[in-house]
Scaffold this motif. Structure first.
Motif, short mmCIF file in Angstrom:
data_model
loop_
_atom_site.label_atom_id
_atom_site.label_comp_id
_atom_site.label_asym_id
_atom_site.label_seq_id
_atom_site.Cartn_x
_atom_site.Cartn_y
_atom_site.Cartn_z
N ASP B 27 3.54 6.44 1.96
CA ASP B 27 4.30 5.34 2.61
C ASP B 27 3.06 4.14 2.69
N ARG B 30 3.76 2.66 -0.99
CA ARG B 30 4.78 1.90 -1.23
C ARG B 30 5.18 0.66 -0.27
N GLU B 31 4.58 0.80 0.86
CA GLU B 31 4.91 -0.37 1.91
C GLU B 31 3.67 -1.39 2.02
N GLU B 34 2.88 -2.29 -1.79
CA GLU B 34 4.28 -2.36 -2.70
C GLU B 34 4.21 -1.83 -3.99
N THR B 36 5.79 0.91 -5.42
CA THR B 36 6.84 1.71 -4.94
C THR B 36 7.07 2.85 -6.16
N THR B 38 5.68 5.43 -6.79
CA THR B 38 5.43 6.69 -5.98
C THR B 38 6.66 7.09 -5.13
N HIS B 39 7.28 8.02 -5.61
CA HIS B 39 8.60 8.31 -4.73
C HIS B 39 8.48 9.49 -3.80
N CYS B 50 6.06 12.55 -5.02
CA CYS B 50 4.93 11.83 -4.46
C CYS B 50 3.66 12.09 -4.98
N THR B 76 -1.92 5.92 -9.47
CA THR B 76 -0.38 6.05 -9.33
C THR B 76 0.33 5.79 -10.70
#
Lengths: 292, 160
Positions: B27, B30-31, B34, B36, B38-39, B50, B76
């Motif tokens: 998280d 991603r957050e 930013e 994103t 990495t799922h 991830c 990543t």
């Protein structure tokens, strides 16, 4: 989902970790590799008020020979054990079981101590340490005790550790000369939890007669199950297919596994017998080869 | 709310952030950063979407807290390509149709990045075992295995 809130501690030494554990007791959880605990947190099945992260304590990360046993620090990554020439040489059973634990990405973080302390009944390491009659070393502030594997695993996901105790080392005794071992399991896919797993250890005398046999099974009870009756019928006998068959029958007869979505109790009993027979044969093949 | 200041390197770039201690590394990437690519699929370590590389080893970023990555060096999926030039593993996935919806792809790529580094000439059985910890719900496994084989050859040819 996301983990519930907690206070985070990352002590740089074992002593500080033990002090924190004593201070917070039941409200604290020790975080090792996190490969079992973090899923429980993410699902909110565990809600500890305090998380004590052991990953900044380098003194718990080691593999060494110690007084005839292989001593593995609780924070040693499973991947490090898998790659260790010393483990392959001194404890072939551990070396054989290690690649069966999860996937390699899991073993890169997962620790030996974490898997043992989590005590999942389908996990491999509890069966390995049980079959070898190994021991687990627990520390608390100002004290230490050595717990034999048979007494460490108490119930489903439950160990003999007290709330203020931390597992710091696993001890895998080196089997005597002319010993062999094998670990076999059946799982739906590689890396899944095994439906049934069997750790076998045997020792032969100069004349080729079995002087010791141990079988520890996973996935067939709330803790690793020692098939003592099966081991007893083997000792004093020669390692023949008939002897293995008789022992395998004892293994199946002695088990009362639960059924679940993945396998019926009857199927688990059957697989346990088949795996026991194969593991014994393989363990005998290893005598004088892989073993010392 | 319990927070900590952390400092880490991601794809060669240094970051300093303050994070809530319960925030997973996935998280955070991603957050907060930013990144994103990495799922997140299952959020409990099963699906492998991830997967990232932390200090040289493939790990599940959903099973780590960002605070644990303080001082770490991460790679990543965003760090694989060099500008417009895809990484050989990415090229192989493109050429062999190793992705359908693409959701699982970053995890497969990062898994293979470490696996092929450690085992440059794998057998098909070894490839399948290495990929067992990554799920593709389009079930495009045949082509993913083909792409992995091709990636191994490309990497060997380029000496990477």
């Amino acid at each position: 989902m996301k983990p519930p809130p907690f206070e985070y501690h990352a002590p740089p030494s074992l002593e500080e970790a033990l002090t924190l554990l004593r201070e917070h007791g039941d409200e604290a959880k020790a975080l090792a590799g996190g490969q079992s605990l973090v899923p429980l947190l993410n699902f909110r099945l565990a809600r500890p008020r305090h998380l004590i992260d052991l990953n900044r304590i380098p003194s718990l990360d080691y593999i060494r020979e110690d007084d005839g046993a292989l001593a593995v620090g609780a924070m040693t990554r499973q991947r490090a054990v898998e790659r260790s020439p010393l483990v392959r040489e001194r404890c072939p059973l551990l070396a054989e079981a290690m690649p069966l634990v999860g996937h390699f990405q899991i073993r890169n973080r997962g620790t030996v101590g974490g898997s043992l302390a989590h005590a999942d009944p389908a996990a491999e390491l509890p069966a390995v340490v049980t079959a070898l009659r190994g021991a687990l070393v627990a520390r608390r502030p100002g004290g230490q005790r050595v717990i034999p594997a048979e007494r460490f695993f108490v119930a489903y996901l439950t160990t003999a550790l007290e709330p203020d105790e931390l597992l710091v080392e696993a001890r895998f005794p080196a089997p005597p000369p002319r010993s062999g071992s094998a670990f076999l399991e059946v799982s739906r896919r590689h890396g899944d939890f095994a439906l049934v797993g069997v750790a076998a250890v045997v020792t032969l005398d100069e004349g080729g007669v079995l002087t010791h046999a141990a079988l520890a099974l996973t996935g067939v009870g709330p803790t690793p199950v020692l098939a003592e009756e099966a081991a007893r019928v083997l000792v004093g006998d020669r390692p023949t297919p008939q002897a293995f068959e008789a022992a395998a029958r004892k293994v199946s007869e002695g088990l009362r596994p639960d059924a679940d979505l993945h396998a019926s109790a009857e199927y688990r009993r059957h697989v346990a017998g088949v795996l026991a027979r194969r593991a014994l044969a393989r363990a005998v093949e290893q005598v004088g080869g892989g073993a010392r | 709310m319990s927070e900590r200041a952390i400092r880490l390197k991601v794809n060669g770039r240094e970051y300093q952030r303050t994070v809530e201690v319960r925030k997973t590394l996935a998280d955070f990437l991603r957050e907060d950063l930013e990144l994103t690519g990495t799922h997140l699929g299952c959020e409990h370590g099963v699906c492998g979407a991830c997967t990232i590389v932390m200090d040289g080893e493939a790990v599940r970023s959903c099973l780590l807290f960002a605070v644990q990555a303080d001082g770490a060096d991460l790679l990543t999926v965003e760090g694989l390509a060099e500008g417009e030039a895809l990484h050989p593993i990415q090229e192989a996935f493109w050429e062999h149709h190793g992705l359908q919806c693409g959701f699982c792809t970053p995890g497969f790529l990062m898994t293979l990045y470490c696996f092929l580094r450690d085992r440059p000439r794998p057998s098909e059985a070894e490839i399948r075992e290495a990929l067992a910890g990554n799920l593709c719900r389009c079930t495009g496994y045949q082509n993913i295995v083909l792409a992995a084989k091709a990636a191994a050859e490309k990497l060997a040819a380029t000496g990477r």
